[in-house]
Design a protein around this motif. Structure first.
Motif, PDB file in Angstrom:
ATOM      1  N   UNK A   1       0.794  -1.386  -0.004  1.00 25.95           N
ATOM      2  CA  UNK A   1      -0.049  -0.095  -0.166  1.00 25.95           C
ATOM      3  C   UNK A   1       0.928   1.050   0.074  1.00 25.95           C
ATOM      4  N   UNK A   2       2.131   1.272   0.905  1.00 19.62           N
ATOM      5  CA  UNK A   2       2.743   2.501   0.898  1.00 19.62           C
ATOM      6  C   UNK A   2       3.544   2.484  -0.180  1.00 19.62           C
ATOM      7  N   UNK A   3       3.977   1.529  -0.841  1.00 17.51           N
ATOM      8  CA  UNK A   3       4.802   1.609  -1.908  1.00 17.51           C
ATOM      9  C   UNK A   3       4.115   1.960  -3.118  1.00 17.51           C
ATOM     10  N   UNK A   4       2.784   1.721  -3.203  1.00 19.09           N
ATOM     11  CA  UNK A   4       1.987   2.219  -4.541  1.00 19.09           C
ATOM     12  C   UNK A   4       1.441   3.550  -4.382  1.00 19.09           C
ATOM     13  N   UNK A   5       1.524   4.035  -3.069  1.00 16.99           N
ATOM     14  CA  UNK A   5       1.367   5.500  -2.585  1.00 16.99           C
ATOM     15  C   UNK A   5       2.636   6.439  -2.913  1.00 16.99           C
ATOM     16  N   UNK A   6       3.663   5.684  -3.244  1.00 14.21           N
ATOM     17  CA  UNK A   6       5.120   6.129  -3.519  1.00 14.21           C
ATOM     18  C   UNK A   6       5.743   6.635  -2.197  1.00 14.21           C
TER      19      UNK A   6
ATOM     20  N   UNK B   1       7.487  15.352  -6.735  1.00 12.96           N
ATOM     21  CA  UNK B   1       8.269  14.968  -5.341  1.00 12.96           C
ATOM     22  C   UNK B   1       7.277  14.461  -4.514  1.00 12.96           C
ATOM     23  N   UNK B   2       7.872  13.547  -3.508  1.00  8.95           N
ATOM     24  CA  UNK B   2       7.046  12.612  -2.919  1.00  8.95           C
ATOM     25  C   UNK B   2       6.363  11.698  -3.545  1.00  8.95           C
ATOM     26  N   UNK B   3       6.700  10.988  -4.234  1.00  3.39           N
ATOM     27  CA  UNK B   3       7.915  10.550  -4.483  1.00  3.39           C
ATOM     28  C   UNK B   3       8.646  11.238  -5.593  1.00  3.39           C
TER      29      UNK B   3
ATOM     30  N   UNK C   1      15.985   5.590   0.906  1.00  4.76           N
ATOM     31  CA  UNK C   1      14.661   5.475   1.780  1.00  4.76           C
ATOM     32  C   UNK C   1      13.373   5.745   1.043  1.00  4.76           C
ATOM     33  N   UNK C   2      13.332   6.317  -0.529  1.00  2.02           N
ATOM     34  CA  UNK C   2      12.448   6.739  -1.065  1.00  2.02           C
ATOM     35  C   UNK C   2      12.459   5.596  -2.384  1.00  2.02           C
ATOM     36  N   UNK C   3      11.099   5.315  -3.000  1.00  2.00           N
ATOM     37  CA  UNK C   3      11.117   4.745  -4.073  1.00  2.00           C
ATOM     38  C   UNK C   3      10.915   5.930  -5.155  1.00  2.00           C
ATOM     39  N   UNK C   4      11.290   5.774  -6.546  1.00  2.00           N
ATOM     40  CA  UNK C   4      11.623   6.755  -7.491  1.00  2.00           C
ATOM     41  C   UNK C   4      10.505   6.162  -8.566  1.00  2.00           C
ATOM     42  N   UNK C   5       9.729   7.006  -9.501  1.00  2.00           N
ATOM     43  CA  UNK C   5       8.999   6.814 -10.493  1.00  2.00           C
ATOM     44  C   UNK C   5       9.586   7.346 -11.764  1.00  2.00           C
TER      45      UNK C   5
END
Length: 470
Positions: free
Chosen positions: A280-285, A387-389, A422-426
């Protein structure tokens, strides 16, 4: 400083409804069921140029001496101690009760102003509905309707009388992190350990926390907002209507946060639900930090077993930092903040276009994208799209056939080159249409292949995050 107003009263008298009205939000859960709110819930409001802080509390049971009702009463008493003014809410439909009298006796001992609000008075004569409540000796009762807003403005103006209006401080951006995880993994205990006080109820019973609680605090002169959330169970086990609301609030908290702290229980194996929550958190970025709780007292064999289990089932969180902590004893809790700060900085990083384009060129030089039919995708330049992500937008031609494997390669390349921890990137692709593919007579291309006098059409392609197994 903003005046703090605490809302107190018996269960199911409309405190959370009034809280939502005063804060112009829907932050507090509202349902026709007593005992829904259990922790203190803070919100900001403003009326007539006067800002204030409002505190929603659980149903006040002054005579409870054990169990969850006793813990709720302690939270209410602490909210009263922190408040500059108190609104005592009673139910016009039910009338005066012995419990109202007990609460009034407690409130009369305070050295701060108390206003008596008779809620659910819509459609009733004010003089009739308030008559019996004069017995509480808390001044003139205010007939209101929290759900319809009747009488609320006058009540609030009266409460704020005497408080000076100070200029509002400029709101600064600061990390906002949500504590998420399955029920009973120690989320509320971790919140209390971070804050250094028993701020939320920590009880040895799954599902104690039902709402999402936002708490502002400072650490080492750095402002933070922490969000304690309800535990998310498997869908088939969410039977109570209130728990279904709690899951929704947890999802909203993830969306509202900059960083998510996923709490795991080291005494239990990593469950499928842990992977779903992380998904869930990863899909939200959202940027993420993983806290493996209840680490104290485990032998080396069990610790190695937990680490292998995490690597196997949560391998898709390789961008996140892992911490092995004991929230109950405070071990390793302080180390979380370095990772939270790094994840927040990475999620909100500004990536200059020249550096992004150079990083793209280096990645392509190292490994070119595979051919799509007879042509190879050509990537010309990149810029930041959000940003975010962090979002990197790549412009070029023949980009529609770039496989997911190369997509992931580019994402990892940008994370590594910009040291985003610590953050994913799109990554998104934008390509221009080939003007020669259009039907005859639609337009005449110039020698550069662009339409004369018209803007070149652009298509956008974005890959959805892959669904993680486990």
């Amino acid at each position: 400083m903003k005046p703090t107003i605490a809302l107190v009263g018996r269960p199911n008298v409309g405190k959370s409804t009034l809280f939502n009205r005063l804060t112009k939000s829907r932050d507090a859960l509202v349902a026709d069921m007593p005992g829904l709110t259990r922790d203190r819930h803070y919100g900001h409001g403003k009326i007539g140029g006067k800002p204030y802080l409002c505190v929603d509390t659980g149903g006040f049971e002054p005579v409870a001496d054990d169990g969850i009702l006793h813990e709720m009463a302690r939270q209410t008493l602490q909210a009263i101690d922190e408040a500059d003014a108190v609104i005592f809410i009673v139910d016009a439909r039910v009338g005066l009760t012995p419990q109202d009298k007990l609460i009034a006796n407690r409130l009369r001992q305070l050295d701060r102003p108390v206003r008596l609000a008779v809620n659910k008075a819509e459609g009733m004569s004010a003089s009739v509905v308030t008559a019996e409540f004069f017995e509480l000796a808390l001044g003139e009762p205010w007939p209101i309707s929290a759900s319809h807003g009747e009488g609320v403005r006058g009540l609030l103006d009266d409460v704020l009388t005497g408080f000076e209006v100070e200029p509002e401080e400029q709101v600064q951006d600061h990390p906002k992190f949500a504590i998420i995880g399955r029920p009973n993994v120690g989320k509320s205990t971790l919140v209390n350990a971070i804050l250094g006080e028993e701020r939320v109820i920590a009880f040895d019973q799954p599902g104690t926390t039902r709402d999402s609680i936002h708490i502002d605090f400072e650490r080492n002169e750095q402002a933070y907002t922490i969000i304690d959330t309800a535990g998310v169970r498997k869908r088939g086990k969410v039977n109570e209507a209130i728990e279904k609301f709690s899951v929704v609030k947890t999802m909203q908290a993830i969306e509202d946060a900059n960083v998510v702290v996923l709490v795991l229980d080291a005494r239990q194996d990593v469950a499928e639900q842990d992977a779903h929550i992380a998904g869930f958190a990863l899909e939200a970025g959202r940027a993420m930090v993983v806290a493996v709780n209840k680490w104290e007292g485990l032998d080396e064999y069990r610790r190695d077993q937990v680490k292998r289990d995490i690597a196997r089932k949560l391998g898709f969180l390789d961008f996140a930092r892992f911490h092995f902590i004991s929230a109950l004893e405070g071990q390793g809790v302080g180390d979380l903040f370095a990772s939270i700060n790094a994840a927040y900085k990475a999620a909100m990083a500004k990536l200059p276009t020249p550096r992004l384009t150079r990083a793209l060129q280096l990645a392509v030089e190292k490994q070119q994208p595979p051919r799509v039919g007879l042509v190879r995708p050509k990537m010309k330049y990149a810029h930041q799209g959000g940003m975010n992500p962090p979002v990197v937008v790549i412009h070029g031609t023949a980009l529609e056939g770039v496989p997911d494997s190369y997509w992931r390669y580019l994402e990892h390349s940008f994370l590594k080159m910009f040291k985003l921890q610590g953050t994913p990137l799109r990554v998104q692709f934008k390509k221009g249409d080939n003007p020669y593919d259009a039907k005859p007579g639609e337009f005449k291309p110039d020698r550069k292949g662009a339409m004369r006098g018209e803007k070149k059409p652009v298509k956008t392609t974005a890959r959805k995050p892959a669904k993680k197994a486990g």
